[in-house]
Design an enzyme around this catalytic site. Structure first.
Site, mmCIF file in Angstrom:
data_model
loop_
_atom_site.group_PDB
_atom_site.id
_atom_site.type_symbol
_atom_site.label_atom_id
_atom_site.label_comp_id
_atom_site.label_asym_id
_atom_site.label_seq_id
_atom_site.Cartn_x
_atom_site.Cartn_y
_atom_site.Cartn_z
ATOM 1 N N ASP A 331 15.835 7.876 -4.323
ATOM 2 C CA ASP A 331 16.992 8.593 -4.940
ATOM 3 C C ASP A 331 16.719 9.710 -5.630
ATOM 4 O OD1 ASP A 331 19.474 8.675 -6.199
ATOM 5 O OD2 ASP A 331 18.773 8.054 -8.050
ATOM 6 N N ASP A 527 21.697 2.118 -8.191
ATOM 7 C CA ASP A 527 20.392 1.857 -7.028
ATOM 8 C C ASP A 527 20.067 0.376 -7.021
ATOM 9 O OD1 ASP A 527 20.168 4.647 -6.541
ATOM 10 O OD2 ASP A 527 19.002 4.927 -8.376
#
Length: 629
Positions: A331, A527
């Site tokens: 990420d 996530d």
């Protein structure tokens, strides 16, 4: 034979060692009489003396062999040792029978000490929660057990004390040693309102903290649970050795029987005691204790080494997984960048730069948007305390409008400028980062570029991954232009922006379908699905959400991208040491098995070889705990 069962059961019986030491003393005295003075006590006195030494040295082994035998578990090292030594007594080799049991018990002693040390080092590393805390209540300061403190209460932490509970700092500023959580011992200065975690050590001033989590829910408590659970989760190598031992041990028993009886049909001068003795040698050297103890010990050491570097593996199996990873998917915000917006560049036109900042900050102080907060923090609240904004109006999706010091101020994106028909330099449209465009009294006055700062070690981490031959991919919900800019700066192989959580899942699934072994690194709630999907899910534990940390297989406590590389190194180092032990043990055993079957090696040599290999394997496994990365 399960390795974990072996460790657990064998460590129950060797807590007191006087019996073993007495057995060794008796054996040494008898050998001195036999070889030094050529005197051997007559039967049955020799049997009684040697038998007493044998029981002192091996009653634990005999007891465990019996416990397993009544469960129909005959193929284990305890039963193997019992058969071999009782067989030695049956053919009159008393001293050798005692020696086999004594040296085997010495090996177990060292094994238990090493395993206990590994477990203690992991627990001591993390279980540093204080057993008392000072709570500020209506009737004054009280010292209580942290388990009695409720959320919302206020605690006081003096310089040098450990924080007992997670909370929010109420003091203006305080510095903490965060080594227990992050592996980094450098001071970390926190400001009012920032999160404080159990296990941190207050360094220089009395800190007042409002408790936000119960004792059992603190980040440190969860970390400790993760590490304790990790030691119970086996790696593929451990599972292989456990399965191998279940097949290997009965085969060895069968071969020992063949060594004893098959020569009867081929050797003219067959003597049963001779071949029975060789079969006993075969059994002793075949004992797999070096494998089933040193291998889990190596993984314990790997988990401990990672913990000291601020990385928590939730199972030894993930040490193995990290050695096979060939793609790291990350990420952006909070993983490669700090996740905190900072003012980068300020451009003023027809107005003093400081005045521009002051007017903008006064207006943005009425907003809760992260970009507005970044501008206010950059200018400083003290600077604008005498500058107030009135008639503030938020225009959704555009920005703010208000009056500051008698001037009409607009602060927002380019759409806001267009809405009020204010011309601005067209090059602003090409800026990829977040931007605040300001107009004063209906005239463009400048702009402020606000960007999420890239972490200091991010570039180094990506470079090291490339050196290891690992593909790097960045997935983010941020604007594609921003994502591409960060990826270009860090030399990341592939980058995709404007992704929703399901978009990240699709990208990771596509990589997996292409045959890649993937580790995903993230920190936000969005996530968590991708962390669960990856072969190894890695969470940034400092700023990461609880959902992602709970889902992850590996937690990086200090949020440093370089720790991803460290995790890979720990995995490879652990696997290297474990396979060194496997190769060493099997090579020596095969060699001495052949010598024993051929009558070249005796019981003394067999037990020395077995115990020697076990000790070397243990020392090699323990070595990992002292390695610096």
């Amino acid at each position: 034979m399960e390795a974990s069962t072996t460790i657990e059961e064998s460590s129950n019986g060797w807590k007191s060692h006087w019996e073993l030491l007495l057995a060794i003393a008796i054996l040494f005295a008898m050998l001195t009489l036999e070889y030094g003075f050529d005197y051997v006590p007559a039967f049955p006195f020799s049997l009684i003396i040697y038998g007493s030494a044998y029981l002192l040295a091996g009653y634990n082994v005999l007891y465990l062999a019996w416990r397993k035998a009544i469960r129909a578990d005959f193929f284990n090292e305890f039963f193997l040792m019992s058969v071999a030594t009782i067989g030695a007594f049956a053919i009159g080799s008393y001293s050798e029978g005692v020696a086999v049991m004594a040296f085997y018990s010495i090996g177990e002693w060292f094994q238990d000490a090493a395993v206990d040390k590994a477990k203690r080092s992991i627990k001591a590393l993390l279980d540093i929660r204080p057993d008392q805390v000072t709570v500020l209540r209506a009737d004054g300061a009280q010292t209580v057990n942290p388990k009695e403190v409720k959320t919302g209460e206020t605690i006081q932490v003096k310089p040098g004390e450990k924080v007992a509970l997670d909370g929010e700092l109420l003091s203006e500023k305080a510095s903490f040693n965060t080594a227990a959580l992050t592996g980094e011992s450098k001071p970390d200065t926190k400001g009012k309102g920032e999160s404080i975690y159990a296990g941190m050590i207050n360094l220089n001033t009395v800190a007042v903290v409002r408790v936000t989590s119960l004792y059992q829910d603190s980040k440190l408590s969860k970390i400790l649970e993760m590490v304790q659970d990790a030691t119970a989760r086996k790696s593929q190598t451990q599972l292989f050795i456990s399965r191998f031992a279940k097949v290997y041990t009965p085969i060895v028993f069968a071969l020992a029987l063949l060594v004893c009886f098959v020569p009867y049909f081929f050797v003219e001068t067959y003597v049963f005691t001779t071949w029975f003795y060789r079969a006993l040698v075969f059994l002793v050297i075949s004992c797999p204790c070096a494998l089933v103890v040193s291998i889990p010990l190596g993984y314990f050491g790997g988990i401990g080494l990672a913990s000291r570097n601020g990385i928590l593996f939730k199972g030894s199996n993930f040490l193995d997984v990290m050695t096979n990873v060939n793609a790291i998917v990350m990420d952006k915000t909070g993983t490669l960048t700090e996740g905190i917006f900072k003012v980068g560049e300020v451009v003023a036109e027809g107005i003093d730069k400081q005045e521009l900042l002051s007017l903008t900050a006064a207006l943005e102080s009425q907003s809760t948007h992260p970009i507005g907060i970044a501008v206010v923090e950059h200018v400083g609240k003290d600077t604008i305390k005498d500058v107030s904004a009135t008639n503030v109006e938020e225009i959704t999706g555009h920005g703010l409008k208000g009056t500051v010091l008698g001037k009409q101020v607009l602060a927002g994106n380019t759409k806001l400028m267009k809405k009020f028909s204010i011309s601005y330099p067209h090059e602003i449209d090409a800026i990829v980062y977040s931007i605040v465009v300001i107009a004063v009294d209906k005239k463009y006055a400048g702009h402020i570029i606000v960007a999420d700062k890239i972490k200091e070690d991010a570039a180094q981490a990506i470079a090291q991954m490339h050196t290891m031959g690992i593909k790097t991919v960045m997935l983010s919900g941020d604007k594609t232009a921003v994502v591409k800019e960060v990826a270009s700066t860090l030399s990341i192989d592939e980058a995709y922006g404007d992704l929703l959580p399901e978009g990240k899942v699709e990208k990771v699934q596509a990589l997996k379908d292409s045959g890649m072994r993937i580790a995903f690194v993230g920190d936000g709630v969005n996530d968590a699905p991708v962390v669960a999907l990856a072969d190894a899910g890695i969470a940034m534990g400092g700023l990461g959400s609880d959902a992602t940390i709970e889902t992850a297989d590996i937690v990086i406590q200090n949020d440093q991208p370089s720790k991803i590389v460290t995790a890979i190194k720990v995995g490879k180092l652990t696997k290297k040491i474990v396979w060194q032990n496997i190769i060493l043990a099997m090579t020596v055993k095969i060699l001495v098995l052949g010598l024993g079957a051929g009558g070249i090696a005796n019981l003394w040599e067999a037990v020395i070889a077995d115990v020697g290999v076990a000790l070397l394997a243990i020392l090699n496994a323990v070595r990992i705990q002292r390695i610096k990365l």
